[in-house]
Design an enzyme around this catalytic site. Structure first.
Site, mmCIF file in Angstrom:
data_model
loop_
_atom_site.group_PDB
_atom_site.id
_atom_site.type_symbol
_atom_site.label_atom_id
_atom_site.label_comp_id
_atom_site.label_asym_id
_atom_site.label_seq_id
_atom_site.Cartn_x
_atom_site.Cartn_y
_atom_site.Cartn_z
ATOM 1 N N ASN A 109 0.862 -1.195 0.000
ATOM 2 C CA ASN A 109 0.000 0.000 0.000
ATOM 3 C C ASN A 109 0.886 1.228 0.000
ATOM 4 O OD1 ASN A 109 -2.498 1.499 0.306
ATOM 5 N ND2 ASN A 109 -1.844 1.909 2.413
ATOM 6 N N HIS A 111 0.893 5.314 1.202
ATOM 7 C CA HIS A 111 0.169 6.261 2.057
ATOM 8 C C HIS A 111 0.908 7.596 2.037
ATOM 9 C CE1 HIS A 111 -2.464 7.598 5.235
ATOM 10 N NE2 HIS A 111 -1.393 8.087 5.859
HETATM 11 C C1 GRF Z 1 -2.398 8.961 -3.090
HETATM 12 O O1 GRF Z 1 -2.015 10.136 -2.427
HETATM 13 C C2 GRF Z 1 -2.169 7.758 -2.213
HETATM 14 O O2 GRF Z 1 -1.062 7.870 -1.385
HETATM 15 C C3 GRF Z 1 -3.432 7.747 -1.379
HETATM 16 O O3 GRF Z 1 -4.447 8.128 -2.274
HETATM 17 C C4 GRF Z 1 -3.890 8.903 -3.335
HETATM 18 C C5 GRF Z 1 -4.254 8.210 -4.610
HETATM 19 O O4 GRF Z 1 -3.878 8.936 -5.741
HETATM 20 N N1 GRF Z 1 -3.620 6.446 -0.770
HETATM 21 P P1 GRF Z 1 -3.846 8.230 -7.175
HETATM 22 O O5 GRF Z 1 -5.219 7.599 -7.382
HETATM 23 O O6 GRF Z 1 -2.758 7.226 -7.182
HETATM 24 O O7 GRF Z 1 -3.624 9.357 -8.145
#
Ligand code: GRF
Length: 216
Positions: A109, A111
């Site tokens: 994942n 974050h």
């Molecule tokens: C990212 O900031 C990720 O870290 C978080 O949600 C956002 C998703 O952005 N979990 P994307 O869909 O990859 O553009």
């Protein structure tokens, strides 16, 4: 060595997914993408994946009677595609213990904070509220606790004067796009492994380098 088969889980725009797709385009990269799955049929990332010739499917979690039923459908799709590693990339659905345990140490994942700080939503707002000077992003193995698990890679990102949640999110996102391909490479190549709930590198036995980006 055979390239590891990766499935990407998304819920929205899919920019991290795109970064992983671009990394996988290199023949020398140790992973390739076999499926993209969104729990939201309207996720823009689905079209991005299809435009790049990938198998991209939506399974709408609202159409399932229970979390378990949704997860068993998801698990079936992942297994049918031959998935070896799952990458959550903006996947906004909590997965229950049963699912998480099945994919133990094969599930990543990303974050947008330096975990274990700022788990959960609205990280950038909270970082600005607290006056924190350095934030960042983290790629970690998934565990049943949300936004927790052995850390594969992190990038530190400065908080600048006058930042808004949007400007900070954009700076952190650019760092996310760099560390996620890096982290997946470490895991797919077998260079990064979990020992005693920490990630170690096979060659040196040391923790992977922290990435600083933009470079100080
Ligand atoms: C990212 O900031 C990720 O870290 C978080 O949600 C956002 C998703 O952005 N979990 P994307 O869909 O990859 O553009």
């Amino acid at each position: 060595m055979a390239r590891k088969k990766v499935a990407i889980l998304i819920s929205g725009r899919g920019s991290n997914m795109r970064a992983l797709i671009e990394a996988c385009a290199a023949k020398s990269y140790p992973a390739r993408i076999v499926a993209v799955v969104s729990n939201r049929p309207e996720a823009p990332g689905l079209d991005i994946a299809r435009q790049r010739g990938l198998e991209a499917v939506a399974i709408d979690h609202t159409k399932f009677a229970s979390r378990a039923a949704f997860e068993s459908a998801l698990d079936e799709i992942l297994r049918a595609a031959g998935t070896q590693i799952i990458c959550n990339a903006g996947f906004m659905r909590l997965l229950s213990g049963g699912f998480v345990r099945k994919w133990h140490n094969r599930h990543l994942n990303i974050h947008p904070s330096l975990l274990p700080a700022y788990k959960g939503l609205h990280t950038h707002e909270r970082v600005l509220e607290d006056g924190v000077r350095i934030t960042g992003c983290t790629v970690h193995f998934v565990r049943t606790e949300m936004d927790a698990g052995p850390i594969v890679a992190q990038a530190a990102v400065p908080v600048c004067a006058g930042d808004t949640p949007e400007s900070l999110a954009a700076r952190v996102l650019a760092a996310e796009h760099r560390i996620y391909p890096h982290a997946l490479e470490l895991v797919a190549s077998g260079a990064a492994r979990v020992r005693d709930e920490k990630v170690i590198l096979r060659q040196s036995g040391a923790a992977p380098d922290t990435l600083f980006w933009p470079r100080p």
